[in-house]
Design a protein around this motif. Sequence first.
Motif, PDB file in Angstrom:
ATOM      1  N   UNK A  17      19.228 -21.245  -7.070  1.00 38.29           N
ATOM      2  CA  UNK A  17      17.906 -20.701  -7.345  1.00 38.29           C
ATOM      3  C   UNK A  17      17.233 -21.676  -8.310  1.00 38.29           C
ATOM      4  N   UNK A  18      15.961 -21.988  -8.066  1.00 40.90           N
ATOM      5  CA  UNK A  18      15.251 -22.974  -8.872  1.00 40.90           C
ATOM      6  C   UNK A  18      14.286 -22.261  -9.822  1.00 40.90           C
ATOM      7  N   UNK A  19      14.456 -22.544 -11.104  1.00 42.44           N
ATOM      8  CA  UNK A  19      13.583 -22.004 -12.144  1.00 42.44           C
ATOM      9  C   UNK A  19      12.741 -23.151 -12.683  1.00 42.44           C
ATOM     10  N   UNK A  20      11.445 -23.001 -12.623  1.00 41.82           N
ATOM     11  CA  UNK A  20      10.540 -24.020 -13.153  1.00 41.82           C
ATOM     12  C   UNK A  20      10.376 -23.860 -14.652  1.00 41.82           C
ATOM     13  N   UNK A  21      10.429 -24.963 -15.357  1.00 40.01           N
ATOM     14  CA  UNK A  21      10.204 -24.975 -16.797  1.00 40.01           C
ATOM     15  C   UNK A  21       8.888 -25.721 -17.015  1.00 40.01           C
ATOM     16  N   UNK A  28      12.006 -27.526 -23.812  1.00 40.44           N
ATOM     17  CA  UNK A  28      12.200 -27.430 -22.363  1.00 40.44           C
ATOM     18  C   UNK A  28      13.396 -28.264 -21.909  1.00 40.44           C
ATOM     19  N   UNK A  29      13.527 -29.459 -22.449  1.00 41.20           N
ATOM     20  CA  UNK A  29      14.669 -30.309 -22.092  1.00 41.20           C
ATOM     21  C   UNK A  29      15.983 -29.661 -22.509  1.00 41.20           C
ATOM     22  N   UNK A  81      19.478 -27.762 -19.980  1.00 38.92           N
ATOM     23  CA  UNK A  81      20.933 -27.871 -20.141  1.00 38.92           C
ATOM     24  C   UNK A  81      21.628 -26.510 -20.109  1.00 38.92           C
ATOM     25  N   UNK A  82      20.889 -25.423 -20.278  1.00 37.35           N
ATOM     26  CA  UNK A  82      21.472 -24.086 -20.318  1.00 37.35           C
ATOM     27  C   UNK A  82      21.524 -23.412 -18.948  1.00 37.35           C
ATOM     28  N   UNK A  83      21.137 -24.127 -17.895  1.00 34.89           N
ATOM     29  CA  UNK A  83      21.129 -23.523 -16.553  1.00 34.89           C
ATOM     30  C   UNK A  83      22.538 -23.082 -16.170  1.00 34.89           C
ATOM     31  N   UNK A  84      22.700 -21.823 -15.818  1.00 28.86           N
ATOM     32  CA  UNK A  84      24.034 -21.346 -15.405  1.00 28.86           C
ATOM     33  C   UNK A  84      24.358 -21.790 -13.977  1.00 28.86           C
ATOM     34  N   UNK A  85      25.596 -21.610 -13.608  1.00 30.04           N
ATOM     35  CA  UNK A  85      26.015 -21.942 -12.249  1.00 30.04           C
ATOM     36  C   UNK A  85      25.177 -21.138 -11.260  1.00 30.04           C
ATOM     37  N   UNK A  86      24.776 -21.801 -10.198  1.00 31.57           N
ATOM     38  CA  UNK A  86      23.965 -21.149  -9.170  1.00 31.57           C
ATOM     39  C   UNK A  86      22.470 -21.284  -9.410  1.00 31.57           C
ATOM     40  N   UNK A  87      22.103 -21.965 -10.492  1.00 29.08           N
ATOM     41  CA  UNK A  87      20.694 -22.165 -10.832  1.00 29.08           C
ATOM     42  C   UNK A  87      20.421 -23.634 -11.100  1.00 29.08           C
ATOM     43  N   UNK A  88      19.218 -24.040 -10.748  1.00 27.35           N
ATOM     44  CA  UNK A  88      18.714 -25.349 -11.130  1.00 27.35           C
ATOM     45  C   UNK A  88      17.469 -25.110 -11.976  1.00 27.35           C
ATOM     46  N   UNK A  89      17.443 -25.653 -13.162  1.00 28.76           N
ATOM     47  CA  UNK A  89      16.250 -25.606 -14.004  1.00 28.76           C
ATOM     48  C   UNK A  89      15.524 -26.932 -13.826  1.00 28.76           C
ATOM     49  N   UNK A 134      20.938 -17.547 -25.773  1.00 27.91           N
ATOM     50  CA  UNK A 134      20.936 -16.105 -25.510  1.00 27.91           C
ATOM     51  C   UNK A 134      19.664 -15.687 -24.771  1.00 27.91           C
ATOM     52  N   UNK A 135      18.538 -16.274 -25.158  1.00 31.93           N
ATOM     53  CA  UNK A 135      17.272 -15.940 -24.501  1.00 31.93           C
ATOM     54  C   UNK A 135      17.291 -16.376 -23.040  1.00 31.93           C
ATOM     55  N   UNK A 136      17.849 -17.542 -22.755  1.00 36.79           N
ATOM     56  CA  UNK A 136      17.949 -18.008 -21.378  1.00 36.79           C
ATOM     57  C   UNK A 136      18.876 -17.090 -20.584  1.00 36.79           C
ATOM     58  N   UNK A 137      19.989 -16.687 -21.169  1.00 36.55           N
ATOM     59  CA  UNK A 137      20.898 -15.750 -20.493  1.00 36.55           C
ATOM     60  C   UNK A 137      20.191 -14.425 -20.207  1.00 36.55           C
TER      61      UNK A 137
END
Length: 185
Positions: free
Chosen positions: A3-7, A22-23, A27-35, A171-174
């Motif tokens: 899943x792609x999340x735009x920053x 943003x950079x 680095x905090x993208x969990x498995x299954x996600x692309x930031x 934590x906020x990204x999670x």
Amino acid sequence: MDKVIGILAGSLRKASFSKKIAEAIIEFAPEGYEFKMVSLEDLPIYNQDFDDYNDVPQAIHLFRETMKGISGVIFVTPEYNRSVPGVLKNAIDVGSRPYNKSIWDKKPAAVFSNSPGHLSGFGANHHLRQSLVFLNMPTMQQPEVYLAQIKNDIDENGHLKEGDTKAFLKKAVAAYISWFEKNAV
């Protein structure tokens, strides 16, 4: 497929705190996600004549196409004059047109605001949320992300330092990922 999340960082300057945050978030993208950082640098100021006369600049076309492939958005914004920076508002306008063809519709969002001072981008955060309501973007309410005195959390190489702010952002990204999972269409 991830899943792609735009920053989207709401500042153009090279030494932008929003870009540095943003950079770090990427680095905090969990498995299954692309930031994916989506640049706003080449977007011209929106003019409805572009769409009315079928003369859409290539940069706007590319931005709209990129955002169509994005499933959710984390906005990282500074505050300019107690509101949203023009470049970020312009990106919102570009993506919301032509009418009834918004690329924002139903994409789960989060707003992370920051400032080098004490107010942490509170005004920008809330003004941006007003636009997101109209754009039909479900927006994460908790945790609220206001990063005050962010200049103290960036090292001499422009990276987010280890410490409370970085831990809070993780934590906020999670929390956003959890929010995204509940609200993605």
